[in-house]
Design a protein around this motif. Sequence first.
Motif, PDB file in Angstrom:
ATOM      1  N   GLN A 216      39.532 -74.900 164.864  1.00 54.38           N
ATOM      2  CA  GLN A 216      38.997 -75.978 165.696  1.00 54.38           C
ATOM      3  C   GLN A 216      39.950 -76.315 166.828  1.00 54.38           C
ATOM      4  O   GLN A 216      39.534 -76.617 167.951  1.00 54.38           O
ATOM      5  CB  GLN A 216      38.742 -77.219 164.843  1.00 54.38           C
ATOM      6  CG  GLN A 216      38.021 -78.339 165.575  1.00 54.38           C
ATOM      7  CD  GLN A 216      36.623 -77.937 166.011  1.00 54.38           C
ATOM      8  OE1 GLN A 216      35.804 -77.522 165.192  1.00 54.38           O
ATOM      9  NE2 GLN A 216      36.347 -78.055 167.306  1.00 54.38           N
ATOM     10  N   GLU A 217      41.252 -76.236 166.570  1.00 60.53           N
ATOM     11  CA  GLU A 217      42.253 -76.485 167.608  1.00 60.53           C
ATOM     12  C   GLU A 217      42.155 -75.437 168.711  1.00 60.53           C
ATOM     13  O   GLU A 217      42.274 -75.748 169.901  1.00 60.53           O
ATOM     14  CB  GLU A 217      43.648 -76.475 166.983  1.00 60.53           C
ATOM     15  CG  GLU A 217      44.805 -76.554 167.961  1.00 60.53           C
ATOM     16  CD  GLU A 217      44.835 -77.849 168.760  1.00 60.53           C
ATOM     17  OE1 GLU A 217      45.470 -77.860 169.838  1.00 60.53           O
ATOM     18  OE2 GLU A 217      44.238 -78.849 168.298  1.00 60.53           O
ATOM     19  N   ASP A 220      39.031 -76.327 170.748  1.00 65.20           N
ATOM     20  CA  ASP A 220      39.282 -77.497 171.596  1.00 65.20           C
ATOM     21  C   ASP A 220      40.172 -77.140 172.780  1.00 65.20           C
ATOM     22  O   ASP A 220      39.968 -77.626 173.896  1.00 65.20           O
ATOM     23  CB  ASP A 220      39.938 -78.614 170.772  1.00 65.20           C
ATOM     24  CG  ASP A 220      38.995 -79.162 169.709  1.00 65.20           C
ATOM     25  OD1 ASP A 220      37.770 -78.935 169.825  1.00 65.20           O
ATOM     26  OD2 ASP A 220      39.479 -79.798 168.750  1.00 65.20           O
ATOM     27  N   GLU A 224      39.237 -77.528 176.760  1.00 60.28           N
ATOM     28  CA  GLU A 224      40.046 -78.371 177.638  1.00 60.28           C
ATOM     29  C   GLU A 224      40.912 -77.558 178.600  1.00 60.28           C
ATOM     30  O   GLU A 224      41.583 -78.128 179.455  1.00 60.28           O
ATOM     31  CB  GLU A 224      40.939 -79.282 176.796  1.00 60.28           C
ATOM     32  CG  GLU A 224      40.136 -80.240 175.906  1.00 60.28           C
ATOM     33  CD  GLU A 224      41.016 -80.998 174.947  1.00 60.28           C
ATOM     34  OE1 GLU A 224      42.258 -80.876 175.064  1.00 60.28           O
ATOM     35  OE2 GLU A 224      40.475 -81.702 174.060  1.00 60.28           O
TER      36      GLU A 224
END
Length: 335
Positions: A216-217, A220, A224
């Motif tokens: 998930q990191e 993300d 971004e």
Amino acid sequence: MRAIWKGAVSFGLVSIGVKVYSATEEKDIRFHQVHREDGGRIRYKRTCSVCGEEVTYDDIAKGYDIGGGEMVILTDEDFADLPLSTSHAIDVLEFVPAEQVDPILYNKAYFLEPEGSATKPYVLLRDALSDSERVAIVKVALRQREQLATLRVREGVLLLNTMLWPDEIRRPDFGFLDEDLKVRPPELAMASSLIDSMAGEFEPDAFTDDYRAALQEVIDAKVEGREVVQPEEEEAAPAAAVDLMAALKASVERARAARGEAPSGGGAEPTPISSARSAKKAPARKPAEKKAEPAKKTAAKKTPAKKTAEKKTEPAKKTAAKKTTAKKAAAKKSA
């Protein structure tokens, strides 16, 4: 939550209307298959292998392969004639101790919610199950299939656990089961000690899916437009030890250290793990050993100095001896 099934729990002559909800959900991060070049979604068409035409869901039936290239086709009408297609009952067969149900039989879990005026008989069955410390063995038809299941209480709610049929459980067939392997009593005692040192109370919330969090990191960071921070590398596990007792002892000491407990004893035999750590730390002691060498030379220099001092004391002793003789002679003359 959305109910996936409605029916009734048949408890003797009592019928309890219930709604069934999925009690679990998968948290896996799901991906779509896309074209690497432009990100377009990959679509799959349902085509017939005989005529090559695209087939809609309305034209799809179920086929059972009987071998030899022959297929038996079952339509919706065939399934409609089966008694399970309209059965919306959870039939209680018997009540058994929970420990008699092998966990390998459990499949999926569902919450049961009382429907309408069924709240009181629902609560009655729930409390009776809790007091008896038993689970109900039931049969239920879900998704056009009869399934064995259990009813038990969890956090004040009746929980339906569907089960596999006994003939769906594979039997283990491994070569080592036929080998005559004997475990020595000291090894068994050390393994038991390791279990005791790692014993605790199971708290599910203490465990997390680290892989999913890291994935998930990454997602993300992609969204971004920033760089992904690499997680710290975990300490590599030691290589498998040939000496089983040494590996067990090392495991016990590691478990005690993780709990902040004192080692079992200072005179313990070296283990593969402790020896490896000592070997890594050994090079750091070489400078100290080099410093010790000049000290030895200094001590060697001091030794000749002592011998010289001893030689100097010898003439002093002779002089003292002469003075003593002279005194004795003087004493005789005066007499």
